[in-house]
Design a protein around this motif. Structure first.
Motif, PDB file in Angstrom:
ATOM      1  N   PRO A 337      37.668  54.904  36.106  1.00  0.00           N
ATOM      2  CA  PRO A 337      36.839  53.859  35.498  1.00  0.00           C
ATOM      3  C   PRO A 337      37.521  53.105  34.367  1.00  0.00           C
ATOM      4  CG  PRO A 337      35.553  55.861  35.843  1.00  0.00           C
ATOM      5  CD  PRO A 337      36.978  56.212  36.156  1.00  0.00           C
ATOM      6  N   ALA A 338      38.481  53.734  33.693  1.00  0.00           N
ATOM      7  CA  ALA A 338      39.093  53.117  32.509  1.00  0.00           C
ATOM      8  C   ALA A 338      39.869  51.846  32.828  1.00  0.00           C
ATOM      9  CB  ALA A 338      40.022  54.117  31.827  1.00  0.00           C
ATOM     10  N   ILE A 339      40.238  51.617  34.093  1.00  0.00           N
ATOM     11  CA  ILE A 339      41.054  50.443  34.421  1.00  0.00           C
ATOM     12  C   ILE A 339      40.405  49.538  35.464  1.00  0.00           C
ATOM     13  CG2 ILE A 339      43.211  51.620  33.846  1.00  0.00           C
ATOM     14  CD1 ILE A 339      43.690  51.984  36.859  1.00  0.00           C
ATOM     15  N   ARG A 340      39.182  49.817  35.859  1.00  0.00           N
ATOM     16  CA  ARG A 340      38.572  49.065  36.955  1.00  0.00           C
ATOM     17  C   ARG A 340      38.406  47.584  36.637  1.00  0.00           C
ATOM     18  NH1 ARG A 340      33.916  53.479  38.528  1.00  0.00           N
ATOM     19  NH2 ARG A 340      35.232  54.830  39.829  1.00  0.00           N
ATOM     20  N   ALA A 341      37.973  47.256  35.434  1.00  0.00           N
ATOM     21  CA  ALA A 341      37.763  45.845  35.108  1.00  0.00           C
ATOM     22  C   ALA A 341      39.071  45.076  35.135  1.00  0.00           C
ATOM     23  CB  ALA A 341      37.097  45.715  33.737  1.00  0.00           C
ATOM     24  N   ARG A 342      40.140  45.685  34.657  1.00  0.00           N
ATOM     25  CA  ARG A 342      41.432  45.001  34.675  1.00  0.00           C
ATOM     26  C   ARG A 342      41.977  44.872  36.098  1.00  0.00           C
ATOM     27  NH1 ARG A 342      44.342  48.662  30.496  1.00  0.00           N
ATOM     28  NH2 ARG A 342      42.482  49.921  30.927  1.00  0.00           N
ATOM     29  N   LEU A 343      41.754  45.883  36.920  1.00  0.00           N
ATOM     30  CA  LEU A 343      42.130  45.757  38.324  1.00  0.00           C
ATOM     31  C   LEU A 343      41.380  44.594  38.974  1.00  0.00           C
ATOM     32  CD1 LEU A 343      42.114  49.523  39.365  1.00  0.00           C
ATOM     33  CD2 LEU A 343      44.133  48.076  39.145  1.00  0.00           C
ATOM     34  N   ASN A 344      40.108  44.456  38.635  1.00  0.00           N
ATOM     35  CA  ASN A 344      39.317  43.357  39.176  1.00  0.00           C
ATOM     36  C   ASN A 344      39.805  42.019  38.648  1.00  0.00           C
ATOM     37  OD1 ASN A 344      37.179  42.576  40.918  1.00  0.00           O
ATOM     38  ND2 ASN A 344      35.886  42.170  39.133  1.00  0.00           N
ATOM     39  N   THR A 345      40.299  42.007  37.412  1.00  0.00           N
ATOM     40  CA  THR A 345      40.874  40.785  36.848  1.00  0.00           C
ATOM     41  C   THR A 345      42.042  40.306  37.692  1.00  0.00           C
ATOM     42  OG1 THR A 345      40.233  41.334  34.582  1.00  0.00           O
ATOM     43  CG2 THR A 345      42.070  39.811  34.856  1.00  0.00           C
ATOM     44  N   VAL A 346      42.961  41.207  37.988  1.00  0.00           N
ATOM     45  CA  VAL A 346      44.134  40.845  38.794  1.00  0.00           C
ATOM     46  C   VAL A 346      43.704  40.423  40.192  1.00  0.00           C
ATOM     47  CG1 VAL A 346      46.301  41.684  39.777  1.00  0.00           C
ATOM     48  CG2 VAL A 346      45.622  42.381  37.466  1.00  0.00           C
ATOM     49  N   TYR A 347      42.787  41.185  40.782  1.00  0.00           N
ATOM     50  CA  TYR A 347      42.332  40.880  42.136  1.00  0.00           C
ATOM     51  C   TYR A 347      41.672  39.506  42.203  1.00  0.00           C
ATOM     52  CZ  TYR A 347      39.441  40.844  46.305  1.00  0.00           C
ATOM     53  OH  TYR A 347      38.842  40.460  47.464  1.00  0.00           O
ATOM     54  N   MET A 348      40.733  39.242  41.285  1.00  0.00           N
ATOM     55  CA  MET A 348      40.021  37.975  41.328  1.00  0.00           C
ATOM     56  C   MET A 348      40.931  36.794  41.007  1.00  0.00           C
ATOM     57  SD  MET A 348      37.094  38.497  42.484  1.00  0.00           S
ATOM     58  CE  MET A 348      36.663  36.762  42.317  1.00  0.00           C
ATOM     59  N   PHE A 349      41.916  37.018  40.171  1.00  0.00           N
ATOM     60  CA  PHE A 349      42.865  35.939  39.905  1.00  0.00           C
ATOM     61  C   PHE A 349      43.637  35.597  41.178  1.00  0.00           C
ATOM     62  CE2 PHE A 349      46.862  34.049  38.500  1.00  0.00           C
ATOM     63  CZ  PHE A 349      46.394  33.089  37.611  1.00  0.00           C
ATOM     64  N   ALA A 350      44.013  36.620  41.954  1.00  0.00           N
ATOM     65  CA  ALA A 350      44.698  36.374  43.225  1.00  0.00           C
ATOM     66  C   ALA A 350      43.791  35.620  44.194  1.00  0.00           C
ATOM     67  CB  ALA A 350      45.161  37.696  43.838  1.00  0.00           C
ATOM     68  N   VAL A 351      42.514  36.008  44.245  1.00  0.00           N
ATOM     69  CA  VAL A 351      41.557  35.317  45.117  1.00  0.00           C
ATOM     70  C   VAL A 351      41.401  33.862  44.679  1.00  0.00           C
ATOM     71  CG1 VAL A 351      39.141  35.238  45.831  1.00  0.00           C
ATOM     72  CG2 VAL A 351      40.338  37.427  45.737  1.00  0.00           C
ATOM     73  N   PHE A 352      41.256  33.672  43.375  1.00  0.00           N
ATOM     74  CA  PHE A 352      41.096  32.324  42.829  1.00  0.00           C
ATOM     75  C   PHE A 352      42.316  31.467  43.146  1.00  0.00           C
ATOM     76  CE2 PHE A 352      39.069  29.420  39.899  1.00  0.00           C
ATOM     77  CZ  PHE A 352      40.121  28.666  39.394  1.00  0.00           C
ATOM     78  N   ALA A 353      43.502  32.028  42.957  1.00  0.00           N
ATOM     79  CA  ALA A 353      44.735  31.292  43.253  1.00  0.00           C
ATOM     80  C   ALA A 353      44.829  30.966  44.738  1.00  0.00           C
ATOM     81  CB  ALA A 353      45.949  32.106  42.811  1.00  0.00           C
ATOM     82  N   GLY A 354      44.427  31.919  45.586  1.00  0.00           N
ATOM     83  CA  GLY A 354      44.432  31.654  47.020  1.00  0.00           C
ATOM     84  C   GLY A 354      43.485  30.537  47.398  1.00  0.00           C
TER      85      GLY A 354
END
Length: 417
Positions: A337-354
């Motif tokens: 749980p300690a890193i989930r929000a940051r993982l989602n940050t990277v993931y959503m940035f990739a989705v947004f860029a795509g």
């Protein structure tokens, strides 16, 4: 939602509340799009100048993903959600009374940056699920996300037409978001995600993002799949209006807007992909997602003049895109749980860029080759997604130790499934 799906400490009705909050807040990103023509007339400016409102909205959302979502790993989520809702509601009301395009754009920039609450809710809801039900709760909240994005454009148009002014859309959105301020924080966790550790500084949270990419292979896979599939999704939707308003179809803008409503059944069906993720695994649901989107683009290419076929394809596209997102996020949220929000940050940035890449490529291809170019471009993005998933699958089957584990366990251990 049964008690077996969420942990004992979670309040009854939490998942529906979070899904509703996700739908309302995500609509703040999209509802301005059908109002741009009215905004241009209201300020006596050109349509291209009014497009600054949509541009600042996208810029604000990207800024919020990078600058705000990582905070969810280190702050009290109840306070964070209240702050974000309050600022968003205030910015929406400011937009409703903005006397100029410049001030309206500034308000849009602020409200888009702080309306990233759905990306805070997603990792939070996973922490509320009992083991084996992460996909199910993600499916429920993800359905709210998709419906909010699809229906916000239609609702904004109806509100503006009924009230006779685009400002009514901002006002209604502000009231709806402000109402959430009275409800949502009570259903969010009061404590930080990591109560046993001292909270990390804001700069340390941001500095850790690049390291997550190099250390977590499941994140790289989800980012690749999410970015490429959403690129195909954006290529279609950014070009559809041009295709439908041109001959021989030649529909009016109001009828073009109905295609958002036509996509609702597919979005609702995608909710059950969360349960499939729990039972089948994320990789299998990703394969189902790609098959659905591939079939959609095949229909777009083979029967591009049939409105019925296009509507069927819209549902397949919506189902496949949402299902893939559920699987992708279930994979990365299996981490601690300690890193989930940051993982989602990277993931959503990739989705947004795509998505941005898909829209840009589709614009060039439509100008050069028409609708056929858009379809071929979408298929090209899907080919990249298929290659990424295939490479991952082959890599699993050739692991020397033969200990292929579930994506969730792989993420928790920092290994590759």
């Amino acid at each position: 939602m049964t008690t077996a799906v969420t942990r004992p400490y979670v309040k009854r009705g939490t998942i529906p509340v979070l899904a509703t909050a996700t739908a309302i807040t995500v609509s703040n990103i999209y509802f301005t799009q059908p109002l741009l023509d009215e905004i241009a007339r209201g300020f006596h400016i050109s349509p291209s100048a009014a497009g600054l409102v949509a541009t600042t909205g996208q810029m604000g959302y990207a800024l919020g993903i990078i600058a705000i979502v990582p905070l969810a790993d280190g702050v009290r989520l109840r306070r964070l959600s209240a702050l974000l809702l309050g600022v968003t509601a205030a910015a929406l009301l400011a937009g409703a009374f903005a006397p100029s395009l410049a001030l309206l754009s500034m308000a849009t920039l602020v409200l888009s940056a702080t309306t990233v609450l759905p990306q805070v809710i997603m990792p939070t809801v996973v922490s509320m699920a009992t083991p084996g039900h992460a996909g199910r709760v993600l499916g429920a909240v993800g359905t709210g996300l998709t419906l909010g994005a699809l229906l916000s454009r239609t609702a904004a148009g109806l509100i503006a037409e009924t009230a006779g002014t685009w400002r009514a859309g901002f006002a209604v959105a502000g009231v709806a978001t402000g109402t959430l301020l009275l409800v949502l924080p009570r259903y969010m966790p009061a404590d930080r995600p990591t109560r046993t550790r001292a909270p990390q500084s804001y700069l340390r949270l941001l500095a850790s993002l690049p390291k997550l990419i190099t250390e977590h292979a499941p994140l790289r896979l989800s980012a690749a799949l999410g970015g490429t599939v959403f690129a195909a999704f954006s290529a279609f939707w950014s070009s559809l209006a041009f295709h439908l308003t041109a001959g021989p179809i030649a529909l009016g803008p109001a009828k073009v807007g109905l295609f958002g409503l036509f996509s609702v059944p597919g979005a609702l069906a995608a909710r059950y992909s969360g349960r499939l993720t729990d039972h089948w695994g994320t990789r299998q649901v990703n394969a189902l997602s790609l098959a659905s989107v591939l079939l959609a683009f095949a229909l777009f290419g083979l029967a591009d003049q049939s409105l019925i076929v296009l509507a069927v394809g819209c549902n397949l596209l919506g189902y496949g895109t949402t299902s893939g997102q559920i699987a992708n996020q279930a994979r990365i949220f299996a981490a601690q749980p300690a890193i989930r929000a940051r993982l989602n940050t990277v993931y959503m940035f990739a989705v947004f860029a795509g998505g941005a890449a898909g829209s840009a490529v589709a614009g060039v291809l439509f100008s050069a080759f028409g609708w056929t170019g858009v379809v071929v471009g979408g298929l090209g993005f899907l080919l990249l997604a298929g290659l990424a998933l295939t490479w991952h699958t082959v890599h699993i089957h050739h692991r020397a130790d033969g200990t292929a584990v579930a994506d969730g366990a792989a993420m928790a251990a920092g290994a590759v499934r």
